[in-house]
Design a protein around this motif. Structure first.
Motif, PDB file in Angstrom:
ATOM      1  N   ILE B  16       0.919  -1.269   0.004  1.00  0.00           N
ATOM      2  CA  ILE B  16       0.092   0.098  -0.076  1.00  0.00           C
ATOM      3  C   ILE B  16       0.817   1.183   0.037  1.00  0.00           C
ATOM      4  N   GLY B  17       0.498   2.025  -0.827  1.00  0.00           N
ATOM      5  CA  GLY B  17       1.326   3.327  -0.819  1.00  0.00           C
ATOM      6  C   GLY B  17       2.530   3.198  -1.590  1.00  0.00           C
ATOM      7  N   MET B  18       2.875   2.205  -2.472  1.00  0.00           N
ATOM      8  CA  MET B  18       4.096   2.000  -3.289  1.00  0.00           C
ATOM      9  C   MET B  18       3.778   3.206  -4.139  1.00  0.00           C
ATOM     10  N   ARG B  19       4.880   3.672  -4.511  1.00  0.00           N
ATOM     11  CA  ARG B  19       4.872   5.034  -5.483  1.00  0.00           C
ATOM     12  C   ARG B  19       5.132   4.565  -6.772  1.00  0.00           C
ATOM     13  N   VAL B  20       4.134   4.908  -7.558  1.00  0.00           N
ATOM     14  CA  VAL B  20       4.402   4.460  -9.018  1.00  0.00           C
ATOM     15  C   VAL B  20       4.210   5.518  -9.701  1.00  0.00           C
ATOM     16  N   LEU B  21       5.158   5.483 -10.731  1.00  0.00           N
ATOM     17  CA  LEU B  21       5.156   6.587 -12.144  1.00  0.00           C
ATOM     18  C   LEU B  21       4.442   6.046 -13.208  1.00  0.00           C
ATOM     19  N   ALA B  22       3.467   6.677 -13.605  1.00  0.00           N
ATOM     20  CA  ALA B  22       2.926   6.096 -14.822  1.00  0.00           C
ATOM     21  C   ALA B  22       2.938   7.083 -16.126  1.00  0.00           C
ATOM     22  N   VAL B  23       3.601   6.376 -16.913  1.00  0.00           N
ATOM     23  CA  VAL B  23       3.820   7.425 -18.421  1.00  0.00           C
ATOM     24  C   VAL B  23       2.952   6.748 -19.391  1.00  0.00           C
ATOM     25  N   ASP B  24       2.165   7.451 -20.030  1.00  0.00           N
ATOM     26  CA  ASP B  24       1.540   7.247 -21.310  1.00  0.00           C
ATOM     27  C   ASP B  24       0.975   8.484 -21.870  1.00  0.00           C
ATOM     28  N   THR B  47       2.431  11.229 -15.739  1.00  0.00           N
ATOM     29  CA  THR B  47       2.758  12.058 -16.952  1.00  0.00           C
ATOM     30  C   THR B  47       2.626  11.456 -18.339  1.00  0.00           C
ATOM     31  N   ASN B  48       2.469  12.142 -19.172  1.00  0.00           N
ATOM     32  CA  ASN B  48       2.160  11.824 -20.527  1.00  0.00           C
ATOM     33  C   ASN B  48       3.335  12.175 -21.339  1.00  0.00           C
ATOM     34  N   GLN B  49       4.550  12.322 -20.982  1.00  0.00           N
ATOM     35  CA  GLN B  49       5.679  12.467 -21.615  1.00  0.00           C
ATOM     36  C   GLN B  49       6.851  11.782 -21.163  1.00  0.00           C
ATOM     37  N   ALA B  50       7.655  11.017 -21.828  1.00  0.00           N
ATOM     38  CA  ALA B  50       8.648  10.282 -21.325  1.00  0.00           C
ATOM     39  C   ALA B  50       9.807  11.191 -20.838  1.00  0.00           C
ATOM     40  N   VAL B  51       9.995  12.203 -21.321  1.00  0.00           N
ATOM     41  CA  VAL B  51      11.070  13.069 -20.906  1.00  0.00           C
ATOM     42  C   VAL B  51      10.658  13.921 -19.796  1.00  0.00           C
ATOM     43  N   ALA B  52       9.334  13.967 -19.532  1.00  0.00           N
ATOM     44  CA  ALA B  52       9.362  14.503 -18.229  1.00  0.00           C
ATOM     45  C   ALA B  52       9.189  13.624 -17.159  1.00  0.00           C
ATOM     46  N   ALA B  53       8.898  12.373 -17.562  1.00  0.00           N
ATOM     47  CA  ALA B  53       9.038  11.273 -16.565  1.00  0.00           C
ATOM     48  C   ALA B  53      10.737  10.806 -16.097  1.00  0.00           C
ATOM     49  N   LEU B  54      11.373  11.129 -17.112  1.00  0.00           N
ATOM     50  CA  LEU B  54      12.645  10.970 -16.737  1.00  0.00           C
ATOM     51  C   LEU B  54      13.297  12.166 -15.857  1.00  0.00           C
ATOM     52  N   ARG B  55      12.998  13.071 -16.103  1.00  0.00           N
ATOM     53  CA  ARG B  55      13.092  14.432 -15.364  1.00  0.00           C
ATOM     54  C   ARG B  55      12.574  14.220 -13.872  1.00  0.00           C
ATOM     55  N   LEU B  56      11.572  13.794 -13.887  1.00  0.00           N
ATOM     56  CA  LEU B  56      11.021  13.330 -12.445  1.00  0.00           C
ATOM     57  C   LEU B  56      11.803  12.488 -11.897  1.00  0.00           C
ATOM     58  N   LEU B  57      12.125  11.461 -12.629  1.00  0.00           N
ATOM     59  CA  LEU B  57      13.004  10.343 -11.733  1.00  0.00           C
ATOM     60  C   LEU B  57      14.206  10.904 -11.482  1.00  0.00           C
ATOM     61  N   MET B  73       5.189   5.761 -27.602  1.00  0.00           N
ATOM     62  CA  MET B  73       5.335   7.292 -26.885  1.00  0.00           C
ATOM     63  C   MET B  73       5.722   8.250 -28.199  1.00  0.00           C
ATOM     64  N   PRO B  74       5.210   9.364 -28.506  1.00  0.00           N
ATOM     65  CA  PRO B  74       5.517  10.112 -29.454  1.00  0.00           C
ATOM     66  C   PRO B  74       6.943  10.663 -29.156  1.00  0.00           C
ATOM     67  N   ASP B  75       7.256  11.242 -28.007  1.00  0.00           N
ATOM     68  CA  ASP B  75       8.406  11.992 -27.671  1.00  0.00           C
ATOM     69  C   ASP B  75       9.634  10.865 -27.306  1.00  0.00           C
ATOM     70  N   MET B  76       9.542   9.877 -27.134  1.00  0.00           N
ATOM     71  CA  MET B  76      10.378   8.715 -26.879  1.00  0.00           C
ATOM     72  C   MET B  76       9.943   7.365 -26.980  1.00  0.00           C
ATOM     73  N   ASP B  77      10.811   6.640 -27.379  1.00  0.00           N
ATOM     74  CA  ASP B  77      10.448   5.103 -27.284  1.00  0.00           C
ATOM     75  C   ASP B  77      10.297   4.646 -25.955  1.00  0.00           C
ATOM     76  N   GLY B  78       9.370   3.769 -25.745  1.00  0.00           N
ATOM     77  CA  GLY B  78       9.170   3.094 -24.280  1.00  0.00           C
ATOM     78  C   GLY B  78      10.224   2.419 -23.999  1.00  0.00           C
ATOM     79  N   PHE B  79      10.945   1.730 -24.902  1.00  0.00           N
ATOM     80  CA  PHE B  79      12.078   0.846 -24.676  1.00  0.00           C
ATOM     81  C   PHE B  79      13.093   1.542 -24.208  1.00  0.00           C
ATOM     82  N   LYS B 107      11.173  -8.045 -26.750  1.00  0.00           N
ATOM     83  CA  LYS B 107      12.085  -6.832 -26.784  1.00  0.00           C
ATOM     84  C   LYS B 107      11.809  -6.093 -25.324  1.00  0.00           C
ATOM     85  N   GLY B 108      10.827  -6.148 -24.711  1.00  0.00           N
ATOM     86  CA  GLY B 108      10.625  -5.297 -23.561  1.00  0.00           C
ATOM     87  C   GLY B 108      11.353  -6.268 -22.540  1.00  0.00           C
TER      88      GLY B 108
END
Lengths: 150, 695
Positions: B16-24, B47-57, B73-79, B107-108
């Motif tokens: 419970i309370g596990m902190r998840v970052l969702a990107v899509d 966040t809907n942007q991979a770059v934003a996700a990276l920044r957050l991380l 994803m448009p701005d960065m490949d999920g892989f 691939k994943g």
């Protein structure tokens, strides 16, 4: 009683959406996520879907007008559109999307265009039906998410 | 008592309370996912942007336990995002996609995903994702323990907390001790709550920042990827408080990453090989002297090769210095035909790919580098980086390409002052370089960095996609040799990639090559900036290339490019070699990855032929995506022809002279080409011919 009637009406509407294949299981998932904390979750998601995908549809339309067709791009758009449609359980729309992507793979522009027109049609029909459904729900007593009853 | 309320409570009641970052990128899906996750009682950030996700991380090391990301994803490949997260933050990542194709799932997994879920995702599936967090925590420390070291910096990996390297270093000592105790405890209560305890403790986690990774790559390169051992790497890196475990685990990931790159490159190489399959002779760029013909093309290949070399053998781009790196140099005979072919062809391809990728780093995508661990620092201007998506991941400002440190010499002689010249100049430069035995990298004389630069400028608009690529290239080119010349071209060039030498070389070569093609130019340009970042060189390059390739396949950048290139490019055969090299790059850029392949081959071919080959080459390049492949084939053929033609050109000796002539030609071309984006503009064509004669 009025209320019961409303209830029933809403229920019937809902059921018909499933029966006629407009919605699938996913929609039920959405409904199950709806609770007191999220009383209008389903409607919110659907609204979000229609808002976001209208943009996408426009892009696809534009892309379909280009000559020659860029199937890769079309496929990418459609993948996205399909993903969203799947998320709300828009069954028929999803089917058209799948078909569209098949056409993209073989480079059948004609087929793509035709399928897309169909997809748009289904998309619009579903929109109207859902709007009516939500409206009925609003006017009637709030309905809790539940499996389709018959 | 609680340092962070959030941390304490959730941890105690984990999951419970596990902190998840969702990107899509799809808002509907994202909203749905968010709701589902909240229903599972996780703490969700979206966040809907991979770059934003990276920044957050990145900005908050210890903020998340788990990442869920969409594949497309448009701005960065999920892989790519997946790779980066795995490398930098070592968090468990779950992939999400509407496409459940086995290949994709594979691939994943190979990219390091903990799990692969299909959309629409069900809540039942999400209810169990916390297991991945536990698993990571559990196994990492155990491994460390097993390795017998008291330091278990990774104990905390599962934690998801990313501790900045500095912090880690500081706390390492203490942590280690604590860890040890904890580990002991954990060992006893392995299967369970022991982990909770340790995991709930904030274990400092090494954050492989760009700098750190760069050092790591440098150390590994120095030793050779095969011979790299954590202890030695640690010593070489000489970073305080970094433990052997940290290095070991990072090395493992790095190896996997390289392996992946190699396989991609191999594939490409095979394709290329199919086209031209020359032997490694030209790979041996080492013999720079052989520049005679515009081996630059070859050189490019070579350097690709070398670049590859570095990869395959050392797995590090660092080897760009190797002869292959410059490809140009001694390729004369090898007929550079194909990038793909050489053993390193894969390498070459990789090079090219890498370069591309590398170049791309600059691309705005930022994450151009695909999973480049080092994260190339791409310049934002690399617009061409669209494909760089992958790269971009790496490239994010923070990423540092592990540009092989070995490339000091490589100077990309982007010589061509004008865009058109690029191709030409590059060649000359390359040749020059070779002659001088320029060190592994693409030794691009300083002479004409301009050309590269010019290339860049030209491309900016037309080839948005390409530009990026070009940018990368140009950057590469620029960096490599042009130190002296201020690259007016794209911003990319501005950046003196110089240090990346290798990268640059490759890039330059690429750039040069690209000269003929608009795309090339752009790619060159794009490369240049990238190069700078790339320092690490090869790795970056490879990554770039790979990313580029990937990018390209995904985007049919060429399309625009074709339009522009229609005219005159062919002529710039001279540039051809450069173009050839570019081709691969372009290929990447170009519409499809396949284009790459053929391109690569062409590329190789171009190497040799100076003008003729190039023109052919160029022709092919210009073809639209669809055609690109065809052209590539044609180009390769032509290239081969060109090669023959060029064969007679004086080997090596001419280079210098040709260089001179090239300069002139370039100059002339520059003027004409100034406004033309494509390097190869017709002017070049004429010039190229003349060049040929000179050569």
């Amino acid at each position: 009683m009025e209320r019961n009637q409303m209830h029933r009406q809403v229920s019937v509407m809902r059921q018909s959406l499933f029966d006629q294949g407009y919605l699938d299981e996913q929609f039920i998932q959405l409904e199950e996520l709806q609770d007191d904390a999220n009383p209008n979750f389903v409607e919110e998601v659907v609204t979000l879907y229609y808002r976001d995908s209208s943009r996408l549809i426009l892009s696809i339309d534009q892309a379909l007008e280009r000559n020659p067709l860029d199937f890769n791009k079309l496929d990418t758009y459609m993948h996205q559109f399909k993903g969203s449609s799947t998320s709300i359980g828009a069954k028929k729309v999803k089917a058209e999307c799948t078909q569209f992507r098949e056409y993209c793979k073989v480079g059948n522009g004609e087929g793509c265009m035709r399928t897309f027109q169909q997809a748009k049609k289904e998309y619009t029909i579903l929109k109207r039906k859902l709007e009516a459904y939500f409206q009925a729900r609003q006017s009637g007593p709030s309905e809790t998410a539940c499996r389709p009853r018959n | 008592m609680t340092v962070e309320p959030v941390m304490d409570d959730p941890r105690d009641q984990f999951p419970i309370g596990m902190r998840v970052l969702a990107v899509d990128d799809d808002p509907t899906c994202l909203f749905f996912l968010e709701t589902l996750l909240r229903r599972c009682k996780y703490h969700v950030t979206t966040t809907n942007q991979a770059v934003a996700a990276l920044r957050l991380l990145r900005e908050n090391k210890d903020k998340f336990d788990l990442v869920i990301s969409d594949v497309y994803m448009p701005d960065m490949d999920g892989f790519k995002l997946l790779e980066l997260v795995g490398l930098e933050m070592d968090l468990p990542v779950i992939m999400l996609s509407g496409n459940g194709d086995t290949k994709l799932v594979m691939k994943g997994i190979t990219h390091g995903a903990c799990d692969y879920l299909l959309k629409p995702v069900r809540i039942e599936e999400l209810k169990n994702i916390w297991q991945h967090v536990i698993r990571k925590k559990k196994f990492d420390p155990k491994d460390s323990n097993n390795s017998g070291n008291q330091d278990n910096p990774h104990c905390g990996t599962a934690e998801g907390g990313i501790v900045s390297a500095g912090a880690l270093l500081d706390q390492n000592g203490k942590l280690n001790k604590r860890r040890k105790d904890q580990n002991e405890d954990e060992d006893e209560e392995n299967d369970e709550n022991g982990h909770d305890d340790s995991s709930t403790q904030k274990k400092p986690r090494v954050v492989w920042s760009v700098d750190l990774h760069r050092k790591f790559v440098a150390a590994v390169h120095q030793m050779g990827i095969d011979k790299a051992v954590p202890k030695k790497i640690l010593d070489l890196m000489n970073v305080e408080k970094l433990t052997r475990e940290n290095v070991a685990s990072h090395l493992q990931k790095y190896r996997l990453y390289l392996k992946r790159l190699n396989s991609i490159v191999n594939q490409q190489a095979n394709m290329a090989a199919a086209l031209g399959g020359t032997d490694a002779s030209y790979l041996r760029m080492g013999s720079l002297n052989g520049l005679e013909n515009f081996h630059t093309l070859n050189g490019s290949e070579q350097f690709h090769n070398s670049a590859f070399r570095s990869f395959p053998p050392s797995g590090l781009l660092g080897r760009l210095n190797t002869p292959a790196g410059l490809g140009m140099r001694g390729l004369p005979s090898s007929g550079m035909t194909q990038l793909g072919h050489t053993q390193n062809s894969s390498g070459s391809t990789i090079d090219q790919v890498n370069f591309q990728q590398v170049i791309l780093p600059g691309s705005h995508n930022g994450s151009v580098l695909q999973g480049m661990p080092t994260a190339l620092e791409l310049d934002p201007h690399m617009n061409g980086v669209t494909h760089a998506r992958e790269l971009s991941t790496a490239i994010d400002n923070r990423t540092v390409f592990p540009i092989s440190s070995g490339f000091p010499d490589a100077k990309v002689t982007i010589g061509s002052s004008s865009n058109s010249l690029l191709g030409v100049t590059n060649n000359t430069l390359m040749l020059e370089q070779n002659r001088q035995g320029a060190q592994g990298g693409i030794v691009f004389g300083n002479q004409s960095p301009v050309s590269v630069a010019s290339l860049n400028s030209e491309f900016p608009s037309p080839l948005m996609d390409h530009n990026r690529l070009n940018d990368n290239w140009s950057n590469a080119a620029q960096s490599s040799g042009i130190h002296s010349n201020p690259f007016p071209l794209n911003d990319c060039f501005k950046q003196p990639i110089l240090h990346h030498n290798n990268l640059q070389d490759n890039m330059s070569t690429m750039a040069l090559r690209i000269g003929s093609n608009r795309c090339d130019v752009s790619s060159v340009t794009s490369v240049s900036p990238q190069l700078q970042d790339i320092r690490a060189g090869i790795e970056c390059q490879a990554n770039l290339i790979n990313s580029i390739n990937d990018q390209i396949s995904n985007h049919a950048p060429l399309q625009e490019w074709d339009d522009h290139n229609q005219d005159g490019y062919y002529r710039s055969n001279v540039m051809g070699s450069s173009i050839n090299s570019m081709i691969p790059v372009n290929g990447a850029v170009c519409p499809t990855a396949q284009g790459l392949e053929p391109k690569n081959t062409m590329f190789l071919a171009n190497m040799d032929f100076n003008s003729t080959g190039q023109s052919n080459f160029i022709d092919t390049l210009y073809l639209k995506d669809d055609q690109v492949n065809k052209s590539a084939a044609e180009a390769s053929l032509k290239l081969k022809q060109g090669l023959l033609m060029d064969q007679r050109k004086p080997q090596g000796s001419h280079i210098s002279s040709s260089f001179g002539s090239l300069e002139d030609i370039v100059g002339a071309m520059v003027k004409e080409e100034q406004d033309k984006v494509t390097l190869i503009e017709g002017d070049l064509g004429c010039d190229t011919y003349s060049l040929r004669t000179c050569i």
